[in-house]
Enzyme design. Structure first.
Site, mmCIF file in Angstrom:
data_model
loop_
_atom_site.group_PDB
_atom_site.id
_atom_site.type_symbol
_atom_site.label_atom_id
_atom_site.label_comp_id
_atom_site.label_asym_id
_atom_site.label_seq_id
_atom_site.Cartn_x
_atom_site.Cartn_y
_atom_site.Cartn_z
ATOM 1 N N ASP A 80 39.987 27.166 26.636
ATOM 2 C CA ASP A 80 40.405 27.686 28.106
ATOM 3 C C ASP A 80 39.803 26.570 29.225
ATOM 4 O O ASP A 80 38.976 26.058 28.790
ATOM 5 C CB ASP A 80 39.961 29.146 28.218
ATOM 6 N N GLU A 130 43.402 42.930 41.259
ATOM 7 C CA GLU A 130 43.091 43.135 39.883
ATOM 8 C C GLU A 130 43.796 41.727 39.487
ATOM 9 O O GLU A 130 44.822 41.152 39.502
ATOM 10 C CB GLU A 130 43.560 44.284 39.313
#
Length: 874
Positions: free
Chosen positions: A276, A619
């Protein structure tokens, strides 16, 4: 050529083999082994690898890999995204519903088709970019999708990117995505999928660079790993992304248990692994598990992380690590071999004529079929949670309907995160207007979290730069406005949405750039005005050299008492670091209405539709949000913002029926709404056709059949701490409380009856279990039904889920039509995970339940579900 290479029929395969044969005869004389398509990919990769220097090999182990010109290896950036449509590119593309919404369709076939279309659009972008000599980020064919982490806690902001809380549903949908995106050609990949984030990763966002996920072996193998196994072992996904956090004290990207024992040895994964982004640097910067770059980089490579995604790669230290004896060139060869294999499988070293989709051009983008499928998936995703007294569907002859709420006319809520730009996004306002025209009253009334609603009164004649209306614009290819601008021009208005990699006048690339706009504002009358500025990354507004707005990600406002005829110097500065670039400047007024004032404006309507919820502005992934209920992209509770509930209470006081449309990427705990409003429709983030799809459901042009892929809890008080990764009392499989709405729940405008459930009385351990049931549409409308099969072990003597989904099928039945649905459970479906993480099939009673939702006494009494016990014998 689009139709020729858009399928994998036998005739097309023959056509390509003929082309390949001709190419080999006429073009390959004198070529190296790696340049000749008649050789196997393994032979070609090994040949090319043997010709590369160590420095050249190391250069290929980062996401932004440079060209090796002497070997004709083109530059390539591995980083691309297609979570729900090709994302962040400089082209207009089809945007499908967010992943969690697609999961609510419970339709793997639809998801597979969506992924096939993404591969087509991605190839079109790649082919066009290659012709233009562009090789930057978000233009390649290695897509870091899907996200198959388990949505174990509703507070996780990135849960919207997943397929929900259930391993079986996630594995089925993720596998469909992989097969659709990668295709089934025996040699080439249409595109490369990547299962992420491996493994045991689902928030919190705010501590992902430091926390250590600790789970029992039971939870690891029962919940966190099954979907990854489905994609890696069965669907043959070609890529895996390791996670940011630690697992059992070691960062996931350097974790021998996950990366060596499970991924490579037990599952025999031969594809590539990427970190990542920034994850390797976290080894020594934040996790503090490694002392320096050399130990971090070498540990990641030794454990199988082949590619580092980072703008400042720790892998720069690999040469030094080799010199210090921390790893060998053989380890480097292993990683580069896997990376090159993917590129050869994508056809990057072969002529377009012999590569599937190799001749696709940008005419394939936003094709009619793709746009129609975006609408279909949006319709399939919608979940009707409540429909008291059959208020829905509404009549199109309704005299007057009111639409209010923060998401009523908001396009960005439909696109969620990790999105591309479609040419058109339909809002709920647009959708309802298409049904009832001017019989609709629209009042936004409030934003997601407050009642300060900006209303534009922008007049271009009030903004003049020199002799022309507009803004003097200076564009810089850096984030600090340094040096001379590469582009200077007049922009009529500051309102831009650019995909990463888009270019400004073919001189500025939208990545790590900055823009300064300057103009004079001369009001035509004296009044109090409000300036609005939205900047995705960082935007600033100066008035007469005074900074009045400094904002990240969201809209900010500044109010000025403007004097008629006075000239005000306006300067807007915008800085973009990565991903999409969005900036918008506007001027107008702020209207502030109390809930009661808003209600009085719409009280004469026959029905009031409230479009609320939240959005990906609140979010999402590691976001700088500090609003009540939200922290760093995650949530601290699951309640609706307070003002929305107060507004709906005022609307209910008018005596008119309220239809509540909730937009969110996660479960909401709207207890008051569930108890007091007649209709609740879960709208998710529904993609470019979301507004039309919602209107189709409201007015009965589509019969809803979506099912919740997550549990809607009443609140989070009964859940464990967010950072606790135990599955105890989490998700429908282990939650002991009473949910607000359960996993698998969803209503229809028609009624389905289950009968004639057939199972054997017993089944021998190790044998398959055949099950059938008849489903009849006993209502008044044609519609879809999702047939759900659950298994519950009654006397296993070990920790087991309350029940587990082990089969499902979405079917369409006309009014009065019946259909026999068959399931065939294998021994694995009837097995459990013991405390040591091992799979075993226990003897004893197993309850088989089938219905349109999880089994309950009420569902069984109404004929909407059936259950039977089956004995597993020796």
């Amino acid at each position: 050529m689009y139709t020729i290479f858009n399928t994998n029929t036998n005739s097309n395969c023959k056509y390509r083999f003929i082309l390949l044969a001709l190419f080999c005869i006429f073009q390959t004389a004198g070529q190296s082994i790696y340049q000749n398509p008649k050789n196997t990919i393994e032979e070609r990769v090994n040949d090319l690898l043997s010709k590369m220097t160590l420095e050249e090999k190391l250069s290929q182990m980062v996401n932004n890999s440079p060209a090796v010109e002497r070997l004709n290896i083109p530059a390539y950036n591995w980083w691309n995204e297609t979570l729900h449509g090709v994302a962040r590119s400089p082209y207009n593309v089809t945007s499908y519903p967010q992943a969690i919404a697609m999961a609510a369709s419970w339709n793997p076939a639809s998801l597979k088709t969506m992924a096939e279309y993404c591969a087509v659009e991605g190839r079109a972008i790649y082919n066009d970019s290659k012709k233009k000599g562009k090789t930057g980020i978000y233009l390649g064919l290695t897509y870091w999708s899907p996200n198959i982490n388990i949505f174990r806690d509703p507070r996780w902001g990135r849960g919207q990117e997943t397929y929900g809380e259930d391993p079986y549903l996630t594995g089925n949908l993720g596998s469909a995505f992989v097969k659709g995106l990668q295709g089934n050609d025996p040699v080439y990949l249409n595109a490369s999928a990547c299962a992420k984030h491996f493994a045991v990763h689902s928030g919190p966002e705010w501590s992902r660079s430091t926390y250590n996920a600790e789970v029992s072996k039971h939870d690891l193998w029962d919940t966190y790993l099954p979907a990854f196994r489905d994609l890696i072992v069965d669907a043959k996904v070609s890529g895996v992304m390791c996670a940011y956090n630690q697992f059992e004290g070691k960062p996931c990207c350097g974790n021998d248990i996950l990366m060596q024992d499970i991924l490579r040895k037990q599952w025999n994964f031969t594809g590539y692994v990427t970190s990542d982004c920034g994850g390797i640097g976290m080894f020594w910067k934040t996790h503090k598990t490694h002392t320096d770059k050399e130990t971090a980089a070498s540990d990641a490579v030794l454990n199988g992380t082949d590619c580092e995604c980072s703008s400042d790669p720790t892998y720069k230290a690999l040469k030094s690590a080799i010199d210090k004896g921390l790893l060998t060139q053989e380890s480097i060869d292993n990683s580069v071999r896997r990376l090159l294999t993917i590129r050869f499988r994508l056809g990057m070293f072969d002529p377009d004529e012999i590569v599937p989709l190799g001749k696709i051009d940008i005419s394939a983008l936003e094709s009619p079929a793709h746009k129609a499928h975006a609408l279909k998936m949006a319709q399939e995703s919608l979940v009707l949670l409540k429909n008291e007294n059959n208020l829905l569907p509404l009549s199109k002859k309704i005299k007057k309907i009111a639409l209010v709420g923060p998401n009523a006319d908001e396009k960005s809520v439909m696109l969620a995160n990790y999105y591309g730009y479609p040419s058109h996004v339909s809002t709920i306002l647009e959708g309802i207007q298409s049904k009832v025209g001017d019989r609709l009253i629209f009042e936004q009334g409030l934003t997601l979290v407050d009642n300060k609603v900006f209303k534009s009164s922008y007049n271009p004649k009030e903004f003049c730069s020199g002799k022309q209306d507009g803004f003097d614009a200076s564009y810089f290819q850096n984030t600090k406005f340094q040096g001379d601008p590469q582009v200077k021009r007049l922009d009529k208005k500051v309102d831009f949405k650019w995909g990463d990699g888009h270019t400004i006048d073919n001189k500025i690339i939208i990545r790590e750039m900055s823009v300064r706009w300057s103009t004079d504002y001369t009001p035509l009358k004296s009044q109090q005005v409000t300036f609005s500025l939205m900047g995705d990354d960082h935007a600033m507004l100066y008035i007469d050299d005074n900074k009045v707005i400094d904002t990240d990600l969201k809209n900010s406002y500044y109010t000025l008492k403007a004097e008629k005829g006075k000239k005000y110097k306006i300067v807007i500065e915008y800085v973009q670091f990565n991903d999409n670039a969005e900036v918008k400047f506007d001027i107008g007024i702020i209207e502030t209405l109390s809930p009661e004032e808003l209600a009085s404006r719409v009280k004469d309507a026959d029905v009031i539709v409230f479009a609320g919820g939240i959005s990906a502005q609140l979010e999402g992934e590691s976001m700088p949000v500090s609003v009540d209920g939200f922290k760093g992209g995650d949530r601290t509770h699951i309640n609706l913002p307070v003002l929305q509930t107060k507004t709906m209470q005022a609307l209910k006081a008018t005596g008119k029926p309220i239809v509540f449309i909730n937009m969110s990427g996660s479960a909401m705990g709207f207890q008051w709404e569930a108890a007091n409003l007649p209709v609740i429709l879960q709208g998710w983030y529904a993609g470019q056709a979301g507004g039309q799809a919602i209107a189709d459901v409201l007015f009965g042009d589509y019969n809803p059949a979506g099912r919740l892929p997550v549990t809607f809890y009443k609140n989070v008080n009964d859940l464990p701490d967010f950072e606790n990764y135990s599955m105890e009392n989490r998700t429908y499989r282990y939650y002991k409380g009473e949910p607000l709405y359960s996993f698998g729940y969803g209503l229809s405008y028609t009624h389905f009856v289950y009968s004639d459930l057939k199972t054997p009385v017993s089944v021998r351990k190790g044998e398959n279990l055949a099950i059938s049931v008849q489903v009849k549409n006993d209502g008044e409308m044609d519609g879809d039904e999702v047939v759900e099969l659950y298994v519950s072990h009654k006397d296993a003597g070990l920790k087991v889920p309350i029940r587990s989904l082990k089969g499902f099928e979405r079917i369409h039945l006309k009014r009065g039509e019946s259909k026999i649905i068959n399931f065939n459970l294998n021994p694995g479906d009837l097995s459990i995970i013991n405390d040591e993480g091992n799979t075993l099939q226990p003897l004893g009673s197993v309850e088989i339940s089938i219905g349109g939702s999880q089994p309950s006494v009420a569902a069984i009494k109404s004929g909407a579900a059936m259950s039977k016990l089956v004995a597993v014998t020796q």
